[in-house]
Design a protein around this motif. Sequence first.
Motif, PDB file in Angstrom:
ATOM      1  N   SER A  23      -1.407  -9.002 -16.523  1.00 54.75           N
ATOM      2  CA  SER A  23      -1.262  -8.856 -14.663  1.00 54.75           C
ATOM      3  C   SER A  23      -3.315  -8.644 -14.093  1.00 54.75           C
ATOM      4  O   SER A  23      -3.880  -7.920 -14.847  1.00 54.75           O
ATOM      5  CB  SER A  23      -0.485  -7.771 -13.916  1.00 54.75           C
ATOM      6  OG  SER A  23       0.500  -7.928 -14.483  1.00 54.75           O
ATOM      7  N   VAL A  24      -2.978  -9.051 -12.846  1.00 54.50           N
ATOM      8  CA  VAL A  24      -4.530  -8.880 -12.308  1.00 54.50           C
ATOM      9  C   VAL A  24      -5.000  -7.671 -11.373  1.00 54.50           C
ATOM     10  O   VAL A  24      -4.122  -7.847 -10.464  1.00 54.50           O
ATOM     11  CB  VAL A  24      -5.525 -10.586 -12.088  1.00 54.50           C
ATOM     12  CG1 VAL A  24      -6.950  -9.724 -11.385  1.00 54.50           C
ATOM     13  CG2 VAL A  24      -4.538 -11.166 -12.963  1.00 54.50           C
ATOM     14  N   GLY A  54      -6.634   1.209  -5.463  1.00 51.95           N
ATOM     15  CA  GLY A  54      -6.582  -0.670  -6.256  1.00 51.95           C
ATOM     16  C   GLY A  54      -5.123  -0.837  -5.943  1.00 51.95           C
ATOM     17  O   GLY A  54      -4.547  -0.525  -5.945  1.00 51.95           O
ATOM     18  N   THR A  55      -4.756  -1.697  -6.077  1.00 52.99           N
ATOM     19  CA  THR A  55      -3.795  -3.347  -6.105  1.00 52.99           C
ATOM     20  C   THR A  55      -3.707  -4.429  -7.446  1.00 52.99           C
ATOM     21  O   THR A  55      -5.279  -4.173  -7.914  1.00 52.99           O
ATOM     22  CB  THR A  55      -3.611  -3.429  -4.798  1.00 52.99           C
ATOM     23  OG1 THR A  55      -2.507  -4.040  -4.793  1.00 52.99           O
ATOM     24  CG2 THR A  55      -4.270  -4.837  -4.554  1.00 52.99           C
ATOM     25  N   PHE A  56      -2.583  -4.466  -7.569  1.00 49.12           N
ATOM     26  CA  PHE A  56      -2.718  -5.746  -8.323  1.00 49.12           C
ATOM     27  C   PHE A  56      -3.053  -7.093  -7.179  1.00 49.12           C
ATOM     28  O   PHE A  56      -2.205  -7.181  -5.964  1.00 49.12           O
ATOM     29  CB  PHE A  56      -1.318  -5.539  -8.821  1.00 49.12           C
ATOM     30  CG  PHE A  56      -0.780  -5.468 -10.040  1.00 49.12           C
ATOM     31  CD1 PHE A  56      -1.287  -5.291 -11.283  1.00 49.12           C
ATOM     32  CD2 PHE A  56      -0.800  -3.969  -9.561  1.00 49.12           C
ATOM     33  CE1 PHE A  56      -1.107  -4.283 -12.429  1.00 49.12           C
ATOM     34  CE2 PHE A  56      -0.232  -3.069 -10.892  1.00 49.12           C
ATOM     35  CZ  PHE A  56      -0.683  -3.566 -11.565  1.00 49.12           C
ATOM     36  N   GLY A  60      -1.051 -16.144  -5.166  1.00 44.59           N
ATOM     37  CA  GLY A  60      -2.379 -16.779  -4.056  1.00 44.59           C
ATOM     38  C   GLY A  60      -3.287 -16.138  -3.042  1.00 44.59           C
ATOM     39  O   GLY A  60      -3.916 -16.801  -1.834  1.00 44.59           O
ATOM     40  N   GLU A  61      -3.413 -14.902  -3.978  1.00 46.63           N
ATOM     41  CA  GLU A  61      -4.185 -13.989  -2.893  1.00 46.63           C
ATOM     42  C   GLU A  61      -5.777 -14.122  -3.484  1.00 46.63           C
ATOM     43  O   GLU A  61      -5.919 -13.996  -4.766  1.00 46.63           O
ATOM     44  CB  GLU A  61      -3.642 -12.512  -2.662  1.00 46.63           C
ATOM     45  CG  GLU A  61      -5.018 -11.488  -2.266  1.00 46.63           C
ATOM     46  CD  GLU A  61      -3.965 -10.232  -2.014  1.00 46.63           C
ATOM     47  OE1 GLU A  61      -4.199  -9.731  -1.325  1.00 46.63           O
ATOM     48  OE2 GLU A  61      -3.128 -10.091  -2.992  1.00 46.63           O
ATOM     49  N   LEU A  68      -9.418  -6.080   0.139  1.00 49.38           N
ATOM     50  CA  LEU A  68      -9.635  -5.224   1.244  1.00 49.38           C
ATOM     51  C   LEU A  68      -8.520  -4.929   1.729  1.00 49.38           C
ATOM     52  O   LEU A  68      -8.213  -3.665   3.007  1.00 49.38           O
ATOM     53  CB  LEU A  68     -10.078  -6.359   2.706  1.00 49.38           C
ATOM     54  CG  LEU A  68     -11.021  -6.706   2.014  1.00 49.38           C
ATOM     55  CD1 LEU A  68     -11.597  -8.369   3.483  1.00 49.38           C
ATOM     56  CD2 LEU A  68     -12.999  -6.101   2.889  1.00 49.38           C
ATOM     57  N   ARG A  69      -7.343  -5.635   1.283  1.00 49.02           N
ATOM     58  CA  ARG A  69      -6.064  -4.772   1.948  1.00 49.02           C
ATOM     59  C   ARG A  69      -5.603  -3.109   1.063  1.00 49.02           C
ATOM     60  O   ARG A  69      -4.967  -2.278   1.752  1.00 49.02           O
ATOM     61  CB  ARG A  69      -5.054  -5.508   1.190  1.00 49.02           C
ATOM     62  CG  ARG A  69      -3.417  -5.223   0.922  1.00 49.02           C
ATOM     63  CD  ARG A  69      -2.257  -5.947   0.671  1.00 49.02           C
ATOM     64  NE  ARG A  69      -3.124  -7.125  -0.662  1.00 49.02           N
ATOM     65  CZ  ARG A  69      -2.049  -6.527  -2.124  1.00 49.02           C
ATOM     66  NH1 ARG A  69      -1.933  -5.042  -2.305  1.00 49.02           N
ATOM     67  NH2 ARG A  69      -2.666  -7.513  -2.887  1.00 49.02           N
ATOM     68  N   SER A  70      -6.123  -3.146  -0.460  1.00 52.34           N
ATOM     69  CA  SER A  70      -6.364  -1.719  -1.073  1.00 52.34           C
ATOM     70  C   SER A  70      -6.569  -0.989   0.108  1.00 52.34           C
ATOM     71  O   SER A  70      -5.552   0.506  -0.221  1.00 52.34           O
ATOM     72  CB  SER A  70      -6.671  -2.155  -2.558  1.00 52.34           C
ATOM     73  OG  SER A  70      -7.986  -1.885  -2.672  1.00 52.34           O
ATOM     74  N   LEU A  71      -8.252  -1.032   0.463  1.00 55.90           N
ATOM     75  CA  LEU A  71      -8.464  -0.055   0.615  1.00 55.90           C
ATOM     76  C   LEU A  71      -8.223   0.068   2.117  1.00 55.90           C
ATOM     77  O   LEU A  71      -8.239   1.327   2.710  1.00 55.90           O
ATOM     78  CB  LEU A  71     -10.585  -0.762   1.184  1.00 55.90           C
ATOM     79  CG  LEU A  71     -10.744  -0.929  -0.193  1.00 55.90           C
ATOM     80  CD1 LEU A  71     -12.385  -1.697   0.435  1.00 55.90           C
ATOM     81  CD2 LEU A  71     -11.061   0.565  -0.900  1.00 55.90           C
TER      82      LEU A  71
END
Length: 221
Positions: A23-24, A54-56, A60-61, A68-71
Motif C-alpha cells: 500500500s502507498v 497523511g493518507t493512503f 488513480g490518484e 493536498l487531500r490529507s492536509l
Amino acid sequence: MTSSHELPTDQHGKTLQDYPRPSVAVDTALLTAHDGGLKVLLVHSPGGGWALPGTFLHPGERLADAVLRSLREKAGVTGRSPQQLHVFDEPGRDARGWVLSVAHVDVLPASALLEPLNSERATVVAVEEIHNCELPYDHAQIIGFAVEQVRSRYATTPDPAGLLKESFTLKELREVHEAVLGEALQRDTFRRSMERELEATGEMSDGTQGRPAALFRVRRG
C-alpha cells in the motif's frame, strides 16, 4: 497477439497481479517558526495520540493530490504545494501491513498555519519535543529528516521558505534563522554570510519594534 482479456506477462510468465504490492501512503511534515523555535503540525491519529497528517493513495490518484487531500481534510490547511522529501520503505514500518510512505515537507509562515488551526484536531509541537509524543509508524524519523533538510537550506540561504515579509530588517532575518536552526547566531558573522544575497530597499522600518532600521529583501536574479 494478446487478447483484450489477457494481461501482459514478463519473462517469467507472470502479470503484475501475480506480484504482491505494498500500500502507498503519503505523510507531510508541515514546519513553521513560532515563539523562537521550529514547530511541526500534528493531527489526532485514528488510533489515538498524534501523528503527521497523511493518507493512503486512492486508485488513480496522484501523490500530490493525496497530500493536498490529507492536509485539507485532517488539518484544514489549503493552498500549499509540499515537496517530496523521501520514500520511507522499511518493510516493518507499519504493523497493519506492507506500507511505504512518500513523505513530503513544507515550511510556511506561522500565521498561515496557526490562524486556521482547529485545536480539537491539530496542534503544533516543538521539533525538540517530538520524542515525548510517541508518534506512530516512523513519523518521528520523517520529522527528523524534514528538519535536517530545512535547516541545511537555512544554514546558507536567506529565508529560503519565505517566512518573512518581502522586506525585513537584518535582525528579523537573523531571528527567523535562529528559530529554524535552533541556535543563537553571531550578528556580524551572520550578516556577512547573508549580505551577498540581499539588497537594500532604500527604506527603513517603522520603529514600532525598536529603533528604525534599514530594510532588505532577497536579491532577485
